[in-house]
Design an enzyme around this catalytic site. Sequence first.
Site, PDB file in Angstrom:
ATOM      1  CB  SER A 142      -0.898   0.000   1.148  1.00  0.00           C
ATOM      2  OG  SER A 142      -1.449   1.360   1.520  1.00  0.00           O
TER       3      SER A 142
ATOM      4  CE1 TYR B 188      -5.044  -2.394   4.523  1.00  0.00           C
ATOM      5  CE2 TYR B 188      -3.879  -0.229   4.149  1.00  0.00           C
ATOM      6  CZ  TYR B 188      -4.289  -1.131   3.549  1.00  0.00           C
ATOM      7  OH  TYR B 188      -4.417  -1.629   2.061  1.00  0.00           O
TER       8      TYR B 188
END
Length: 253
Positions: free
Chosen positions: A159, A171
């Site tokens: 990401s 995350y």
Amino acid sequence: MLTHDDIRNFTPAENCLQGKNILVTGAGDGIGKTVALAYAKYGATVLLLGKTQSKLEAVYDEIEKNGGAEPAILPMDLEKTQFSQMQELAIMIEREIGNLDGLLHNAGILGALTPLEMYDPAMFEQVMKVNFTAPFMLTQAFFPLLASANSGSVIFTSSGVAKPRAFWGAYALSKQGVEGLCDLFTQETQKTTRLRFNCINPGATRTQMRATAFPSENPNTLKSPEDLLNTYIALMSDDTIGVKGQLIDLQPK
């Protein structure tokens, strides 16, 4: 050696994945579903892993409707699954299918967007299990199957917040960890196996996770999962056998 631009702009040949068995996690919707359908279109037998049986069945039906090889449905909740169960799955795949040529780690959860000082520890553990620990355990469980393939390929999903970015909490840390997994597996195997490990950062994509993270964003301004397919196909094809330890960034410049 193919460049990153070559991989991003890869043009798949018809049946370029013919004869390959590829497992996709999070295959029930979003990018996972789209990529699974594409793998089947280009000749692969796709193993659909996810926690929602009905979603996997819908993808199964679509692959069969499109004339693809009969896929397999593998219901599994990565948050709750033990390593021993993943090992049992690997034994079952070897017995029923024979080999595993590719593994796409696509499943992931967002967790909370909040300062770490306020982050709920139970949620932190959940995000890390699904996004980081489960990919490690699955890769280890399937390692013998993947290493015995002619050109085994493992793709991790990273990401843009893997640097990491403030307020993205577990995350961001999990994606930083995933890039580390890819790097370490590459260092430890590149001289002893034909395995290749690479990361893809899909960038801002029209998915439910993106909508949850950016509720005010117009999804029509984002690329769709279909726009990413060439890279996912390239890294599973034999055209990229020499590509190892790379992070392919699909975020528009």
